[in-house]
Scaffold this motif. Structure first.
Motif, PDB file in Angstrom:
ATOM      1  N   VAL A 263       0.844  -1.188   0.065  1.00 25.35           N
ATOM      2  CA  VAL A 263      -0.036  -0.058  -0.177  1.00 25.35           C
ATOM      3  C   VAL A 263       0.889   1.203   0.109  1.00 25.35           C
ATOM      4  O   VAL A 263       1.845   1.312   0.754  1.00 25.35           O
ATOM      5  CB  VAL A 263      -1.016   0.092   1.226  1.00 25.35           C
ATOM      6  N   ALA A 277      -5.117   4.556   3.938  1.00 27.61           N
ATOM      7  CA  ALA A 277      -3.759   3.751   3.906  1.00 27.61           C
ATOM      8  C   ALA A 277      -3.858   2.719   4.997  1.00 27.61           C
ATOM      9  O   ALA A 277      -3.586   1.397   4.710  1.00 27.61           O
ATOM     10  CB  ALA A 277      -2.630   4.345   3.495  1.00 27.61           C
ATOM     11  N   ALA A 281      -4.489  -1.210   4.670  1.00 28.72           N
ATOM     12  CA  ALA A 281      -3.402  -2.189   4.949  1.00 28.72           C
ATOM     13  C   ALA A 281      -3.732  -3.260   6.231  1.00 28.72           C
ATOM     14  O   ALA A 281      -3.344  -4.176   6.339  1.00 28.72           O
ATOM     15  CB  ALA A 281      -1.894  -1.424   5.378  1.00 28.72           C
ATOM     16  N   LEU A 289       3.121  -1.063   4.103  1.00 30.43           N
ATOM     17  CA  LEU A 289       2.788   0.140   3.811  1.00 30.43           C
ATOM     18  C   LEU A 289       3.763   1.088   3.704  1.00 30.43           C
ATOM     19  O   LEU A 289       4.831   0.907   4.612  1.00 30.43           O
ATOM     20  CB  LEU A 289       1.856   0.716   5.192  1.00 30.43           C
TER      21      LEU A 289
END
Length: 332
Positions: A263, A277, A281, A289
Motif C-alpha cells: 500500500v 492507507a 493495510a 505500507l
C-alpha cells in the motif's frame, strides 16, 4: 526622432514574427504528436523499451484499449478517474526495463469505448481480465492508483488465481471504512460539472499534485495539464467513472486477499485522505505500507524514480512470496 522610434518598431516586428511562427508551428506540433501516438514503430534511445501498437480486448460490447512494452514478468498498470494510459508516462518505461508492462485505458477514456449507463469497479475489473485473456497472460502483478486501486482489489477478489502481487496507490478500502475525501476536493467534484474546461483542468492539476512540488517543479504541473488537455474525456464518462469509485464497497472482503500487497500513500494527498492507507493495510492479511513524505495524489509524477525503485524491489523480493504462503495457511 527616427532613431528613437527604431527600437519600438523592431520590437513590434519581432512580436508579429513570433506570433506568425507560433501560428504555423502549433498545428505542426499537434500533427506530429498525433502521428507519434499512432506510429507502430518509434525511434528511441538505446535500452529504452518501445511501446507496441494499441491493442483491443473485448468485454462483451466494450472494446478496451491497451499496450505492451518490455519483457519479463507481466505487470498491469491501472489508472484512476479521468486519466488514461498516458498517466503512467513518468514510470512506465522505467518499469519496462524489468517487467512486461501492460497499460490500459479504462472504459470511458482514451481509445477504449465509452459505454453507456453506469460503471462499477467489478465491471472494470472484468475489463482488465479481458485484457489479460487477450494478451495471453495467465497471471500478472497489478499496480492500481486511486480508482485503479479499487479495480485491482476487485480483480484480486473475483479472480485471485490471475493476480500475483498487488501495489495499491492512493486508494481506499471502500464503504463505511473509508475516510472521507478532503473537503476542498469534495467541493471540486461537486462543482466540476458547472466549471469551464480551463478552470476544471487547472483545479485538477492543483488537487492531484502536492503544494510543494507545484512550487518547486512547475514543469511537472504544465506537463500534466498538457497531457490532460490532449486527451479529453466526455462529461458522461467522467461522471460514470466517478460514481464507480464512490459506490466501491467490498464489505471488508479484502481479508480474503492473500497476495503480497504494498500500500503506497502520499502524506500530502488532497484527493484521498492519507488515513485510508492504514485502514486498507490493516484489512489485508499480507500487506505492508510505504508512505511518501510530502507527496500528493499522483505521487509517481512527483517522485518517479523512488516510486519505480520501491515497486521494483517489492515485486522482485522473494521474501514476499514466502509471506504469501504463510498468509494462505492462516486464511485456510
Amino acid at each position: 526622432m527616427v532613431r528613437s522610434r527604431a527600437p519600438h518598431w523592431v520590437t513590434r516586428v519581432g512580436r508579429r514574427a513570433r506570433r506568425a511562427r507560433f501560428a504555423v508551428e502549433a498545428p505542426l506540433r499537434q500533427l506530429g504528436h498525433r502521428l507519434w501516438e499512432r506510429a507502430p514503430v518509434r525511434l528511441r534511445l538505446p535500452g529504452t523499451p518501445g511501446v507496441g501498437p494499441t491493442r483491443f480486448a473485448r468485454n462483451g460490447p466494450v472494446a478496451v484499449a491497451y499496450d505492451l512494452r518490455g519483457r519479463g514478468s507481466p505487470l498491469v498498470l491501472i489508472e484512476g478517474v479521468g486519466v488514461g494510459r498516458w498517466g503512467w508516462e513518468p514510470v512506465a518505461a522505467r518499469l519496462a526495463r524489468r517487467f512486461q508492462v501492460i497499460t490500459i485505458d479504462n472504459r470511458g477514456i482514451g481509445a477504449s469505448d465509452t459505454a453507456q449507463g453506469h460503471y462499477s469497479t467489478r465491471m472494470m475489473a472484468d475489463d482488465v481480465l479481458a485484457v489479460l485473456d487477450h494478451a495471453g497472460i495467465q497471471q500478472a502483478s497489478v499496480v492500481g492508483t486511486s480508482l485503479g486501486g479499487m479495480i485491482a482489489q476487485e480483480l484480486a477478489l473475483a479472480h485471485p488465481e490471475r493476480v500475483d502481487k498487488l501495489v495499491l496507490v492512493a486508494t481506499i478500502p471502500g464503504g463505511p471504512r473509508s475516510r472521507p475525501m478532503p473537503l476542498p476536493t469534495t467541493y471540486l467534484f461537486a462543482w466540476a460539472p458547472f466549471m469551464t474546461s480551463q478552470a476544471k483542468l487547472q483545479q485538477f492539476v492543483y488537487a492531484t499534485l502536492a503544494p510543494q512540488p507545484l512550487r518547486r517543479r512547475p514543469k511537472v504541473a504544465r506537463r500534466l495539464a498538457a497531457r490532460k488537455l490532449t486527451h479529453p474525456q466526455s462529461p458522461q464518462a467522467w461522471r460514470a467513472q466517478t460514481e464507480a469509485g464512490m459506490l466501491f464497497n467490498p464489505l471488508g472482503r479484502q481479508r480474503r486477499i492473500t497476495q503480497p500487497t504494498l500500500v503506497v500513500q502520499g502524506d500530502a494527498d488532497q484527493v484521498v485522505d492519507p488515513g485510508n492507507a492504514e485502514v486498507l493495510a490493516g484489512l489485508l492479511p499480507n500487506a505492508s505500507l510505504q508512505r511518501f513524505d510530502g507527496a500528493g495524489h499522483l505521487l509517481y509524477w512527483e517522485q518517479p524514480k523512488r516510486f519505480v525503485r520501491i515497486v521494483t524491489d517489492f515485486l522482485t523480493d522473494p521474501a514476499t512470496s514466502a509471506r504469501e504462503s504463510a498468509a494462505v495457511r492462516r486464511a485456510g
